[in-house]
Design a protein around this motif. Structure first.
Motif, PDB file in Angstrom:
ATOM      1  N   SER A 177       0.832  -1.211   0.000  1.00 10.63           N
ATOM      2  CA  SER A 177       0.000   0.000   0.000  1.00 10.63           C
ATOM      3  C   SER A 177       0.868   1.263   0.000  1.00 10.63           C
ATOM      4  O   SER A 177       0.505   2.271  -0.599  1.00 10.63           O
ATOM      5  CB  SER A 177      -0.959  -0.010   1.195  1.00 10.63           C
ATOM      6  OG  SER A 177      -0.205  -0.113   2.392  1.00 10.63           O
ATOM      7  N   ALA A 178       2.021   1.167   0.661  1.00 13.27           N
ATOM      8  CA  ALA A 178       2.912   2.348   0.682  1.00 13.27           C
ATOM      9  C   ALA A 178       3.378   2.681  -0.731  1.00 13.27           C
ATOM     10  O   ALA A 178       3.499   3.851  -1.117  1.00 13.27           O
ATOM     11  CB  ALA A 178       4.108   2.081   1.582  1.00 13.27           C
ATOM     12  N   VAL A 179       3.634   1.645  -1.509  1.00 14.56           N
ATOM     13  CA  VAL A 179       4.069   1.869  -2.891  1.00 14.56           C
ATOM     14  C   VAL A 179       2.939   2.477  -3.709  1.00 14.56           C
ATOM     15  O   VAL A 179       3.140   3.432  -4.461  1.00 14.56           O
ATOM     16  CB  VAL A 179       4.536   0.533  -3.535  1.00 14.56           C
ATOM     17  CG1 VAL A 179       4.866   0.738  -5.014  1.00 14.56           C
ATOM     18  CG2 VAL A 179       5.752   0.003  -2.797  1.00 14.56           C
ATOM     19  N   TRP A 180       1.724   1.924  -3.529  1.00 13.02           N
ATOM     20  CA  TRP A 180       0.583   2.449  -4.287  1.00 13.02           C
ATOM     21  C   TRP A 180       0.292   3.904  -3.930  1.00 13.02           C
ATOM     22  O   TRP A 180       0.090   4.739  -4.819  1.00 13.02           O
ATOM     23  CB  TRP A 180      -0.677   1.610  -4.012  1.00 13.02           C
ATOM     24  CG  TRP A 180      -0.717   0.369  -4.866  1.00 13.02           C
ATOM     25  CD1 TRP A 180      -0.460  -0.918  -4.474  1.00 13.02           C
ATOM     26  CD2 TRP A 180      -1.002   0.332  -6.269  1.00 13.02           C
ATOM     27  NE1 TRP A 180      -0.553  -1.775  -5.534  1.00 13.02           N
ATOM     28  CE2 TRP A 180      -0.898  -1.037  -6.664  1.00 13.02           C
ATOM     29  CE3 TRP A 180      -1.328   1.275  -7.230  1.00 13.02           C
ATOM     30  CZ2 TRP A 180      -1.119  -1.456  -7.966  1.00 13.02           C
ATOM     31  CZ3 TRP A 180      -1.555   0.845  -8.523  1.00 13.02           C
ATOM     32  CH2 TRP A 180      -1.446  -0.502  -8.896  1.00 13.02           C
ATOM     33  N   ILE A 181       0.318   4.194  -2.625  1.00 12.70           N
ATOM     34  CA  ILE A 181      -0.033   5.569  -2.209  1.00 12.70           C
ATOM     35  C   ILE A 181       1.122   6.529  -2.460  1.00 12.70           C
ATOM     36  O   ILE A 181       0.990   7.527  -3.172  1.00 12.70           O
ATOM     37  CB  ILE A 181      -0.444   5.580  -0.716  1.00 12.70           C
ATOM     38  CG1 ILE A 181      -1.721   4.747  -0.526  1.00 12.70           C
ATOM     39  CG2 ILE A 181      -0.659   7.010  -0.235  1.00 12.70           C
ATOM     40  CD1 ILE A 181      -2.066   4.483   0.916  1.00 12.70           C
ATOM     41  N   GLY A 182       2.295   6.195  -1.852  1.00 11.81           N
ATOM     42  CA  GLY A 182       3.423   7.139  -1.921  1.00 11.81           C
ATOM     43  C   GLY A 182       4.122   7.137  -3.278  1.00 11.81           C
ATOM     44  O   GLY A 182       4.700   8.148  -3.690  1.00 11.81           O
ATOM     45  N   GLY A 183       4.048   5.997  -3.967  1.00 19.33           N
ATOM     46  CA  GLY A 183       4.828   5.891  -5.200  1.00 19.33           C
ATOM     47  C   GLY A 183       4.043   6.224  -6.451  1.00 19.33           C
ATOM     48  O   GLY A 183       4.617   6.657  -7.456  1.00 19.33           O
ATOM     49  N   ILE A 184       2.714   6.030  -6.414  1.00 22.57           N
ATOM     50  CA  ILE A 184       1.934   6.252  -7.629  1.00 22.57           C
ATOM     51  C   ILE A 184       0.852   7.316  -7.440  1.00 22.57           C
ATOM     52  O   ILE A 184       0.839   8.325  -8.154  1.00 22.57           O
ATOM     53  CB  ILE A 184       1.304   4.913  -8.109  1.00 22.57           C
ATOM     54  CG1 ILE A 184       2.436   3.954  -8.532  1.00 22.57           C
ATOM     55  CG2 ILE A 184       0.348   5.152  -9.279  1.00 22.57           C
ATOM     56  CD1 ILE A 184       1.999   2.548  -8.821  1.00 22.57           C
TER      57      ILE A 184
END
Lengths: 137, 315
Positions: free
Chosen positions: B63-70
Motif C-alpha cells: 500500500s505504501a508503494v501504491w499511495i506514496g509511489g503512484i
C-alpha cells in the motif's frame, strides 16, 4: 638551498658546482623585491575598480583585476605603477592620472583617448586603483 | 546585459511586471513542493534505516508503494501541471491589436529590434535595445535569423526560444519605469555569452515623446556630416550597417540610425560613449572574439575618433 640539490649534473667537480651556485645566488641578489611606490586607500581603490568596470575602460586596455574585456587598442595597464610617464607625457602621479582619465585631450593634446564620462571623484578613485596596481611577481 | 544575471535581490526573483510576477509565483510554489517532497523522502529514509520494526514493515508494504509511489506523485504532478499551464497561459496570448508590437530577431550574436504598426509593418528599426511603455502589454514576435537563440529579461518574463522559421509570441509588461538587462539564454555558438540587450521601460507620456522623436528623425534628412561620415562610408561600414538618410543601407549588422542614443554597445556588453565606440570599431575582435565585425585596425586614431564622433550624433 633546495634548488641546488635538485640540479645534479654528473661529471662536474663539486667545487665547480659550488661556484655555479654562488654565481646564481649573486644574480638573484641583484634585484631586491620592489615596493609599490604608492599605496592607495583600499576602499577608494575598490571603488575605482568598479568605476573602471562601469566605464568600460577595458574595451581598449588590458587592466589587472578586470578579466573581461581585455581590449588591445590602447596600451596594457599591467605594471602601471612602474611606468615613468602617463601616455608618455605626464609625470605618473595620482592627480595627473585622475585629470587624464577624465579628459585626456585637455591634459595631453592630441591624445587618442577621448574624454570619459565620469565625475572627478570617480576619476580620482579610478586613478587610485590604477596607480596603486602592484602586480610585480 | 550583466545586470540580468546578478544583483541583489537576484533579478530572476525580482519581478518588475505582472507577467514576471506569475513566473516568480510558479517558481516559489515549485520550490516549496520540492522541499516538502525532499523532507518526506528523508523521513522515509530515516524510518527505513533506524525506525521501529512496525513502521519499517508498513513502509515496505504494497500500500505504501501504491499511495506514496503512484497516487501521490500522480495527483500532485497532474494538478501542478494544469495549474502551472493556466497560470502562465496569457504569457503567449495572441495579438489583440491593443498592444505595442515589437519583432525581435536573434542573430549571431545580437538582437535585431523592429517596432511594428497594427498591420505588422516595420515602422522603425533598432538593435539590442527594446523600449516599452510602463503599464501596457507588449507583444514580442520572436524570430531567429540563423540558429536557436533565446530571449530572456528576468525582471519582465520567463525565457522564450527564438527558433528559425517560426514566430514565437511572448508578452511582457513593465510595472515600473527602469532599465532591465536581457540575455540570450540558449547557447548559440561563439560569443553567445556576450549576446545581450537592455529593455527600457518609460512612463507612457515619455514613451510617446520618445516615439515621436524617433519618427521625426526618420522623416527628416540626415544633416550630420564631416570627416567622420566620409570615413564611415569610405571604410565600407555601410555595407553591413544602415544609417537612415545616408547611403549606408547594409542589412547584415545592427541598424545604426539611433546608435548615439543607445545605452550599450556590442549587444549589451559595453557602456556607450566615445571611448568604447573607438575601442569597439578598432578592436571588436579583442572585445567580443568571433563576432562578425572585423577589427578596423587599419584606421588611425584620428580616423577612429572622427567616425565615433559622427556616430555619437546619430540619435
Amino acid at each position: 638551498m633546495r634548488g641546488q640539490r635538485q640540479i645534479t649534473i654528473t661529471g662536474i667537480q663539486p667545487a665547480a658546482r659550488l661556484l655555479a651556485g654562488l654565481c646564481l645566488l649573486a644574480v638573484a641578489a641583484c634585484k631586491p623585491p620592489e615596493e609599490p611606490r604608492y599605496t592607495p586607500d583600499k576602499a577608494i581603490a575598490a571603488e575605482g575598480l568598479q568605476v573602471i568596470k562601469q566605464a568600460g575602460c577595458a574595451a581598449c586596455h588590458e587592466i589587472p583585476g578586470v578579466t573581461w574585456p581585455a581590449g588591445r587598442l590602447g596600451p596594457s595597464l599591467r605594471g602601471f605603477d612602474d611606468i615613468g610617464l602617463i601616455a608618455g607625457a605626464l609625470p605618473n602621479t595620482a592627480e595627473n592620472l585622475a585629470a587624464f582619465l577624465r579628459n585626456a585631450p585637455a591634459v595631453k593634446p592630441g591624445s587618442t583617448m577621448p574624454p570619459i564620462p565620469i565625475t572627478p571623484d570617480e576619476a580620482r578613485a579610478a586613478a587610485a586603483y590604477l596607480y596603486g596596481i602592484d602586480d610585480d611577481v | 546585459m550583466f545586470d540580468a544575471l546578478w544583483g541583489w535581490p537576484p533579478p530572476v526573483l525580482d519581478p518588475a511586471g505582472p507577467y514576471a510576477d506569475k513566473v516568480t509565483v510558479l517558481a516559489w510554489v515549485l520550490l516549496a513542493l520540492g522541499v516538502i517532497v525532499t523532507a518526506i523522502v528523508c523521513a522515509a529514509l530515516w524510518v527505513a534505516i533506524k525506525g521501529p520494526p512496525r513502521w519499517k514493515q508498513r513502509l515496505g508494504g504494497e500500500s505504501a508503494v501504491w499511495i506514496g509511489g503512484i497516487a501521490f506523485p500522480g495527483v500532485v504532478l497532474t494538478a501542478l501541471l494544469f495549474w502551472g499551464l493556466t497560470l502562465t497561459a496569457d504569457l503567449t496570448d495572441d495579438i489583440t491589436g491593443n498592444e505595442q508590437r515589437i519583432r525581435v530577431t536573434g542573430e549571431m550574436w545580437w538582437f535585431r529590434v523592429q517596432y511594428l504598426d497594427e498591420a505588422g509593418r516595420v515602422v522603425m528599426e533598432d538593435a539590442n535595445e527594446i523600449h516599452i511603455p510602463v503599464g501596457q502589454p507588449v507583444v514580442l514576435e520572436l524570430r531567429s535569423a540563423d540558429v536557436i537563440h533565446n530571449f530572456w529579461v528576468p525582471h519582465l518574463s520567463g525565457k522564450k526560444d527564438m527558433v528559425p522559421g517560426r514566430t514565437n509570441l511572448l508578452r511582457i509588461q513593465a510595472g515600473e519605469a527602469g532599465q532591465f538587462g536581457g540575455v540570450c539564454a540558449e547557447y548559440c555558438g561563439g560569443p553567445h555569452a556576450l549576446m545581450g540587450f537592455v529593455a527600457l521601460a518609460h512612463e507612457p507620456a515619455d514613451y510617446a515623446r520618445w516615439q515621436q522623436a524617433r519618427l521625426q528623425r526618420l522623416a527628416g534628412p540626415n544633416t550630420t556630416g564631416g570627416v567622420g561620415r566620409q570615413l564611415f562610408m569610405e571604410s565600407g561600414c555601410g555595407a553591413c550597417h544602415r544609417v537612415a538618410g545616408t547611403e549606408a543601407n547594409g542589412l547584415a549588422g545592427p541598424d545604426l540610425t539611433h546608435v548615439g542614443t543607445r545605452a550599450t554597445l556590442g549587444a549589451g556588453i559595453l557602456p556607450n560613449h566615445r571611448g568604447t565606440l573607438i575601442g569597439w570599431i578598432g578592436d571588436s575582435q579583442g572585445i567580443k572574439p568571433g563576432n562578425r565585425m572585423p577589427s578596423y585596425d587599419t584606421l588611425s586614431a584620428a580616423e577612429l575618433t572622427a567616425i565615433a564622433q559622427w556616430l555619437e550624433q546619430q540619435r
